[in-house]
Motif scaffolding. Structure first.
Motif, PDB file in Angstrom:
ATOM      1  N   THR A 395      -6.356 -12.103  36.760  1.00 13.09           N
ATOM      2  CA  THR A 395      -6.035 -14.225  36.492  1.00 13.09           C
ATOM      3  C   THR A 395      -5.433 -13.922  35.008  1.00 13.09           C
ATOM      4  OG1 THR A 395      -8.230 -14.502  35.802  1.00 13.09           O
ATOM      5  CG2 THR A 395      -7.919 -14.792  38.197  1.00 13.09           C
ATOM      6  N   CYS A 396      -5.347 -13.284  33.995  1.00 17.50           N
ATOM      7  CA  CYS A 396      -5.106 -13.961  32.386  1.00 17.50           C
ATOM      8  C   CYS A 396      -4.120 -14.367  32.578  1.00 17.50           C
ATOM      9  CB  CYS A 396      -5.368 -12.220  31.719  1.00 17.50           C
ATOM     10  SG  CYS A 396      -4.698 -11.500  32.099  1.00 17.50           S
ATOM     11  N   ARG A 399      -4.226 -17.765  34.189  1.00 18.73           N
ATOM     12  CA  ARG A 399      -4.458 -18.421  32.882  1.00 18.73           C
ATOM     13  C   ARG A 399      -3.658 -18.711  31.757  1.00 18.73           C
ATOM     14  NH1 ARG A 399      -8.833 -15.569  32.857  1.00 18.73           N
ATOM     15  NH2 ARG A 399      -8.757 -14.889  31.047  1.00 18.73           N
ATOM     16  N   GLU A 450     -13.600 -24.753  34.382  1.00 20.85           N
ATOM     17  CA  GLU A 450     -13.002 -24.020  35.465  1.00 20.85           C
ATOM     18  C   GLU A 450     -13.482 -24.890  37.173  1.00 20.85           C
ATOM     19  OE1 GLU A 450     -15.067 -20.411  33.491  1.00 20.85           O
ATOM     20  OE2 GLU A 450     -15.893 -20.781  35.592  1.00 20.85           O
ATOM     21  N   LYS A 489     -13.139 -19.063  31.486  1.00 22.24           N
ATOM     22  CA  LYS A 489     -13.715 -17.989  31.067  1.00 22.24           C
ATOM     23  C   LYS A 489     -14.349 -17.792  29.686  1.00 22.24           C
ATOM     24  CE  LYS A 489     -13.512 -13.645  31.353  1.00 22.24           C
ATOM     25  NZ  LYS A 489     -13.933 -12.756  32.493  1.00 22.24           N
TER      26      LYS A 489
END
Length: 569
Positions: A395-396, A399, A450, A489
Motif C-alpha cells: 500500500t506504500c 499512501r 487511519e 502507518k
C-alpha cells in the motif's frame, strides 16, 4: 534471465551494430552507471551496439553451456534493477565471477537479447578489468531471503541487499527533497551544534559529553606509575629552597663575584620550580574531581556540564529572530532506554523556524512540506517505491499518492479527545484510557488518521501541562498553540508550535517546569530585545522514511542504528 539456445559466440556475431545515442559516462569514474542503461524509458534497448565499461557487485551468477559461459546479475547501487552480464569462459575464469558478492569491473558491448526475454538489454563482456573475489563458503550474506533482524547483526554488509540499498536511495531522495523545499521557499540552512548546554525538551534524557572520566583514568594510571609526593617530600623541597635562598643572600653580602651569584640564583630558581611542581602534584587526587560534595564540572572540557543535543530548535531560533526563515537538519540524540520499533538513541530531525508566523502558518508549512516529499518520491524515486510496494508494503505507493493529493484534516485537541471518547462508547477498545489532558498515544493517533478520517490529520491546541515551556500559551490559559501532524502507518510525524514570544510568560513557564533559568538566559534575551512572533516544527526524518516505505522497524531505515546495547561501527 534470457534463455540463450545459440552459443554465445554465434549470438555475438549475429548482433547488428546500429547507431544509438551515447550513454553518459560517470563524471568521476571510468564507467557507466547501470541506472543510465536500464532505467531509460526503453529499458536500454536503444543503446544496443555501444561499447561501455560497467562496475558492480554480482547478485546472482550461474555457469551455462557446460561451463562455456556465465550469466551474472550485476548491480552497482544506482537503481534497484540489475544488468544482465554474459561472460565467455575464454574471457575470464568463470568460477571467480559467479559467486554472490563478487565485485566486477568489465568492458564490453551492449546488445539486444533474444526476443521474448524479460530483459530489454544485456551486456557482453569483452574484457575483465578487475575482480574482487568472494569465498562463497565464508560470505556472510547468503543468496537466501534474509530477515532485517539478521542483517542488523551484519551492519557493514547490509547495504549490499536490495531492501537496504533501496531504503538508502529513498532516504537520499527525501534529504534532497527537504533541502529543495526549504531552499525554494526562502529558508536559510543553519548548522546547529551537536554539543549543547540546553535541554530543549526538559526531559533530562540526554547523553552527557565529558572528558572527566578519561582524565580521571589517565591520572589514576599516572599516579600508580609516579605517585604524588608526600608531605615530607614537599617539606624537604621547601628546605632546599630556603637553603639556596640563604646561599644567594650570603654571596651578595660577601660581595662575591657576579659569576658565583648568577650560578647560585640559577640553582635557587631551579629549586623553586621543583617545589612548585611538587606542590602542584601533591594536590592531585585519584577519581573524578569533586567540589562541595558534587562533581566539579568547572574542571571539565567546557568548564560546565554539556550534552548531545535532543533538538536544534532553541539554537536555530536565534537565527529566525535575525534572518527570518531558517531550518536545521541534523542528528539528535536521546538517552531513552527504549527497545521499541519506534525509538533510536541517534536520529535525524528537520526543524524549520519561521519569523512573523503564527500556528496557522506553521500548519500550512508542515502540510506543504510533507506533500512535497510525497510528490518527490513519486516523481524521482518511483522504481525504488515499486520495489518497496512489491517486497515490503503493497500500500506504500497508494499512501504516498493519497497524502500528496488530499487536504489534511485539522481538529483541535479537545475535538480529538471527544472523537476518541465517542469511539470508546461505540465499542472501540484502547489500551490507554482517553480523557482530556492525556498525551495522545500512538494507538489514538493512528485511529484518528487511519480509521476515523483515513487521511493525514493535524491536531492543534494541546493542554499546556503536556507540552514544552517554549510553546505559546493560548488566551484560555489552559492550552498552548501546539500542533502535531498525524499520518497513516506511523501516527505522529511532525510536532510543532507557535513559540512563546512574551518575556514574562516564557520566564514563568520555565520556572513552572522546574528548569533553572541560568542556562536559558540567552533564550530569554531573544524576548527581551526585539521579540517577534515566530513558529516552527520538527519532523522525525526516520519516521518519514517509515511512512514512505512501510518498513516496520526504525532501526532498518537509518544506515547505522544506535539503540540500547548497540552502537556498531
Amino acid at each position: 534471465m534470457a534463455d540463450h539456445t545459440a552459443p554465445p559466440s554465434d549470438q555475438l556475431a549475429a548482433t547488428t551494430l546500429v547507431s544509438a545515442p551515447t550513454v553518459k559516462k560517470h563524471q568521476f569514474s571510468d564507467r557507466v552507471l547501470i541506472r543510465s542503461i536500464v532505467s531509460r524509458p526503453d529499458g536500454g534497448a536503444g543503446l544496443a551496439g555501444q561499447r561501455v565499461r560497467v562496475g558492480g557487485w554480482v547478485k546472482t551468477g550461474r555457469e551455462q553451456g557446460k561451463g562455456s559461459f556465465a550469466f551474472l546479475e550485476v548491480n552497482d547501487g544506482s537503481c534497484p534493477a540489475n544488468l544482465q552480464v554474459i561472460v565467455d569462459a575464454a574471457v575470464a575464469d568463470l568460477g571467480q565471477l559467479v559467486p554472490t558478492g563478487t565485485s566486477v569491473f568489465v568492458e564490453g558491448l551492449l546488445k539486444n537479447p533474444p526476443e521474448g526475454t524479460k530483459q530489454k538489454i544485456e551486456f557482453r563482456v569483452e574484457k575483465v578489468i578487475d575482480v574482487g573475489t568472494v569465498d562463497p563458503a565464508k560470505y556472510p550474506i547468503p543468496k537466501t531471503k534474509l530477515t532485517l533482524e539478521f542483517l542488523r547483526d551484519r551492519i557493514h554488509f547490509r547495504p549490499r541487499t536490495n531492501t537496504i540499498s533501496a531504503v538508502a536511495r529513498i532516504r537520499n531522495a527525501l534529504a534532497f527533497a527537504t533541502h529543495t523545499f526549504f531552499q525554494e521557499n526562502g529558508f536559510l540552512y543553519i548548522h546547529t551544534p551537536i554539543i549543547t548546554t540546553s535541554d530543549c525538551e526538559g526531559a533530562g534524557e540526554m547523553f552527557q559529553v565529558t572528558t572527566l572520566i578519561t582524565e580521571a583514568e589517565r591520572l589514576d594510571k599516572e599516579l600508580i606509575m609516579n605517585p604524588s609526593p608526600s608531605e615530607a617530600d614537599v617539606e624537604a623541597a621547601k628546605l632546599v629552597v630556603k637553603e639556596k635562598g640563604e646561599a644567594v643572600s650570603k654571596l651578595k653580602s660577601d660581595k662575591a663575584g657576579k659569576e658565583a651569584i648568577t650560578a647560585a640564583v640559577a640553582e635557587l630558581t631551579k629549586a623553586k620550580e621543583n617545589l612548585a611542581k611538587l606542590e602542584e602534584r601533591s594536590k592531585l587526587k585519584p577519581g573524578i574531581p569533586q567540589k562541595d560534595g558534587k562533581i566539579d564540572y568547572g574542571q571539565d572540557f567546557f568548564a560546565r556540564q554539556a550534552f548531545l543535543t535532543v533538538s536544534g530548535q532553541l539554537q536555530v531560533e536565534t537565527y529566525a529572530c535575525a534572518v527570518s526563515n531558517v531550518y536545521t537538519f541534523g542528528p539528535t540524540f536521546r538517552a531513552e532506554n527504549s527497545h521499541t520499533s519506534r525509538h533510536l538513541a541517534e536520529f535525524w530531525m528537520v526543524e524549520p523556524e519561521i519569523a512573523f508566523a503564527d500556528l496557522k502558518d506553521d500548519m500550512n508549512c508542515a502540510e506543504a512540506y510533507v506533500k512535497f516529499m510525497c510528490h518527490w518520491l513519486l516523481d524521482k524515486c518511483f522504481d525504488d517505491m515499486e520495489f518497496m510496494a512489491k517486497n515490503c508494503d503493497k500500500t506504500c505507493i497508494d499512501r504516498l499518492r493519497m497524502v500528496a493529493s488530499t487536504p489534511f484534516e485539522r481538529i483541535s485537541y479537545t475535538e480529538a479527545v471527544e472523537l476518541l471518547q465517542d469511539a470508546v462508547k461505540e465499542g472501540k477498545k484502547f489500551e490507554n484510557a482517553v480523557e482530556w489532558g492525556i498525551d495522545l498515544a500512538s494507538e489514538h493517533e493512528r485511529y484518528l488518521t487511519e480509521v476515523k478520517f483515513q487521511k493525514p490529520v493535524i491536531v492543534y491546541n494541546y493542554p499546556k501541562g503536556i507540552k514544552a515551556f517554549y510553546m505559546r500559551v493560548n488566551d484560555d490559559s489552559k492550552t498552548v498553540a501546539a500542533m502535531d501532524v498525524l499520518v497513516p502507518k506511523v501516527g505522529e510525524l511532525i510536532g510543532g508550535s507557535q513559540r512563546e514570544e512574551r518575556y514574562d510568560i516564557i520566564k514563568e513557564r520555565i520556572l513552572e517546569m522546574g528548569l533553572p533559568l541560568e542556562p536559558y538566559e540567552w533564550y530569554l534575551d531573544l524576548r527581551r530585545f526585539g521579540t517577534v512572533k515566530h513558529s516552527g516544527f520538527g519532523l522525525g526524518f526516520e519516521r518519514m522514511i517509515l511512512f514512505a516505505t512501510g518498513i516496520d522497524n526504525i532501526r532498518d531505515v537509518i544506515p547505522f542504528p544506535r539503540y540500547p546495547g548497540r552502537a556498531d561501527l
